[in-house]
Structure formats: C-alpha cells, structure tokens
Motif scaffolding. Structure first.
Motif, PDB file in Angstrom:
ATOM      1  N   THR A  16       1.805-104.131  53.675  1.00 14.23           N
ATOM      2  CA  THR A  16       1.706-103.506  54.992  1.00 14.23           C
ATOM      3  C   THR A  16       2.991-102.735  55.287  1.00 14.23           C
ATOM      4  N   LEU A  17       2.953-101.980  56.355  1.00 13.07           N
ATOM      5  CA  LEU A  17       4.127-101.232  56.813  1.00 13.07           C
ATOM      6  C   LEU A  17       5.314-102.166  57.024  1.00 13.07           C
ATOM      7  N   ASP A  18       5.089-103.275  57.702  1.00 12.88           N
ATOM      8  CA  ASP A  18       6.178-104.223  57.963  1.00 12.88           C
ATOM      9  C   ASP A  18       6.717-104.830  56.675  1.00 12.88           C
ATOM     10  N   GLU A  19       5.847-105.148  55.727  1.00 16.92           N
ATOM     11  CA  GLU A  19       6.294-105.739  54.462  1.00 16.92           C
ATOM     12  C   GLU A  19       7.147-104.754  53.668  1.00 16.92           C
ATOM     13  N   VAL A  20       6.758-103.492  53.662  1.00 13.81           N
ATOM     14  CA  VAL A  20       7.558-102.474  52.964  1.00 13.81           C
ATOM     15  C   VAL A  20       8.916-102.325  53.636  1.00 13.81           C
ATOM     16  N   ALA A  21       8.920-102.247  54.951  1.00 15.76           N
ATOM     17  CA  ALA A  21      10.184-102.094  55.686  1.00 15.76           C
ATOM     18  C   ALA A  21      11.129-103.256  55.399  1.00 15.76           C
ATOM     19  N   VAL A  22      10.624-104.471  55.456  1.00  9.81           N
ATOM     20  CA  VAL A  22      11.464-105.646  55.209  1.00  9.81           C
ATOM     21  C   VAL A  22      11.958-105.671  53.770  1.00  9.81           C
ATOM     22  N   SER A  23      11.055-105.438  52.803  1.00 13.59           N
ATOM     23  CA  SER A  23      11.493-105.542  51.416  1.00 13.59           C
ATOM     24  C   SER A  23      12.423-104.424  50.979  1.00 13.59           C
ATOM     25  N   CYS A  24      12.403-103.309  51.691  1.00 19.23           N
ATOM     26  CA  CYS A  24      13.309-102.201  51.362  1.00 19.23           C
ATOM     27  C   CYS A  24      14.515-102.141  52.293  1.00 19.23           C
ATOM     28  N   SER A  25      14.611-103.087  53.214  1.00 18.35           N
ATOM     29  CA  SER A  25      15.719-103.146  54.179  1.00 18.35           C
ATOM     30  C   SER A  25      15.845-101.866  55.000  1.00 18.35           C
ATOM     31  N   VAL A  26      14.706-101.382  55.462  1.00 16.85           N
ATOM     32  CA  VAL A  26      14.674-100.195  56.317  1.00 16.85           C
ATOM     33  C   VAL A  26      13.859-100.519  57.570  1.00 16.85           C
ATOM     34  N   SER A  27      13.926 -99.641  58.540  1.00 12.18           N
ATOM     35  CA  SER A  27      13.163 -99.855  59.775  1.00 12.18           C
ATOM     36  C   SER A  27      11.724 -99.364  59.602  1.00 12.18           C
ATOM     37  N   ARG A  28      10.862 -99.830  60.486  1.00 10.15           N
ATOM     38  CA  ARG A  28       9.474 -99.334  60.513  1.00 10.15           C
ATOM     39  C   ARG A  28       9.483 -97.822  60.705  1.00 10.15           C
ATOM     40  N   GLU A  29      10.372 -97.352  61.565  1.00 11.87           N
ATOM     41  CA  GLU A  29      10.452 -95.925  61.859  1.00 11.87           C
ATOM     42  C   GLU A  29      10.807 -95.116  60.617  1.00 11.87           C
ATOM     43  N   TRP A  30      11.707 -95.651  59.782  1.00  8.07           N
ATOM     44  CA  TRP A  30      12.084 -94.971  58.541  1.00  8.07           C
ATOM     45  C   TRP A  30      10.860 -94.810  57.654  1.00  8.07           C
ATOM     46  N   VAL A  31      10.079 -95.867  57.510  1.00  9.24           N
ATOM     47  CA  VAL A  31       8.867 -95.801  56.678  1.00  9.24           C
ATOM     48  C   VAL A  31       7.882 -94.794  57.273  1.00  9.24           C
ATOM     49  N   ILE A  32       7.657 -94.859  58.578  1.00  6.08           N
ATOM     50  CA  ILE A  32       6.726 -93.947  59.242  1.00  6.08           C
ATOM     51  C   ILE A  32       7.148 -92.495  59.038  1.00  6.08           C
ATOM     52  N   GLU A  33       8.435 -92.202  59.199  1.00  8.41           N
ATOM     53  CA  GLU A  33       8.940 -90.842  59.000  1.00  8.41           C
ATOM     54  C   GLU A  33       8.664 -90.356  57.579  1.00  8.41           C
ATOM     55  N   HIS A  34       8.840 -91.224  56.598  1.00 11.11           N
ATOM     56  CA  HIS A  34       8.631 -90.834  55.210  1.00 11.11           C
ATOM     57  C   HIS A  34       7.147 -90.709  54.870  1.00 11.11           C
ATOM     58  N   VAL A  35       6.304 -91.453  55.547  1.00  8.25           N
ATOM     59  CA  VAL A  35       4.858 -91.268  55.378  1.00  8.25           C
ATOM     60  C   VAL A  35       4.460 -89.925  55.980  1.00  8.25           C
ATOM     61  N   GLN A  36       4.927 -89.648  57.177  1.00 12.30           N
ATOM     62  CA  GLN A  36       4.586 -88.395  57.852  1.00 12.30           C
ATOM     63  C   GLN A  36       5.110 -87.171  57.100  1.00 12.30           C
TER      64      GLN A  36
END
Length: 71
Positions: A16-36
């Motif tokens: 999930t989004l949260d699992e990726v953020a936690v395992s990569c030590s980044v924020s949810r927003e960082w993941v969302i920005e890179h998806v967008q």
C-alpha cells in the motif's frame, strides 16, 4: 530452490501507499508526488487508498529517494 521461491514471492508482493512510504523512509506526500509525476505506478486510479505498488516500484522509490537514477 528456496531463493527462487523468495524472489518470486517478493516480485508478486503488493504494498500500500503507507507501506511504501514507511519502508522507504519517505512521507506519503513524497510517494503521491512521484506517482503523479509518473515515476511510480504506471496505471493509477484517483483514489490513493487503493494504490498497490510492486517490488519494482519499491526499488524505484528507494533509488529516487537516494538521489540516484535507474537510467
């Protein structure tokens, strides 16, 4: 045999989004920005709560966060 089975399991894993953020030590927003931006997840719906990432996305996120390039 065990190594191949582990690799296949890892490749088939969906995070999930949260699992990726936690395992990569980044924020949810960082993941969302890179998806967008089209860097993570090739095909997404509008609802980030249903996004599922694979091991390739996870590697790409870790590499990007480290400031490296896969190209």
């Amino acid at each position: 045999m065990m190594k191949e089975q582990f690799a296949r399991t890892l490749e088939d894993a969906r995070l999930t989004l949260d699992e990726v953020a936690v395992s990569c030590s980044v924020s949810r927003e960082w993941v969302i920005e890179h998806v967008q931006a089209g860097i993570l997840l090739g095909d997404t719906g509008a609802d980030s709560d249903v996004w599922l990432f694979n091991s390739r996305d996870m590697l790409r996120a870790r590499v990007r966060h480290a400031g490296l390039s896969l190209d």
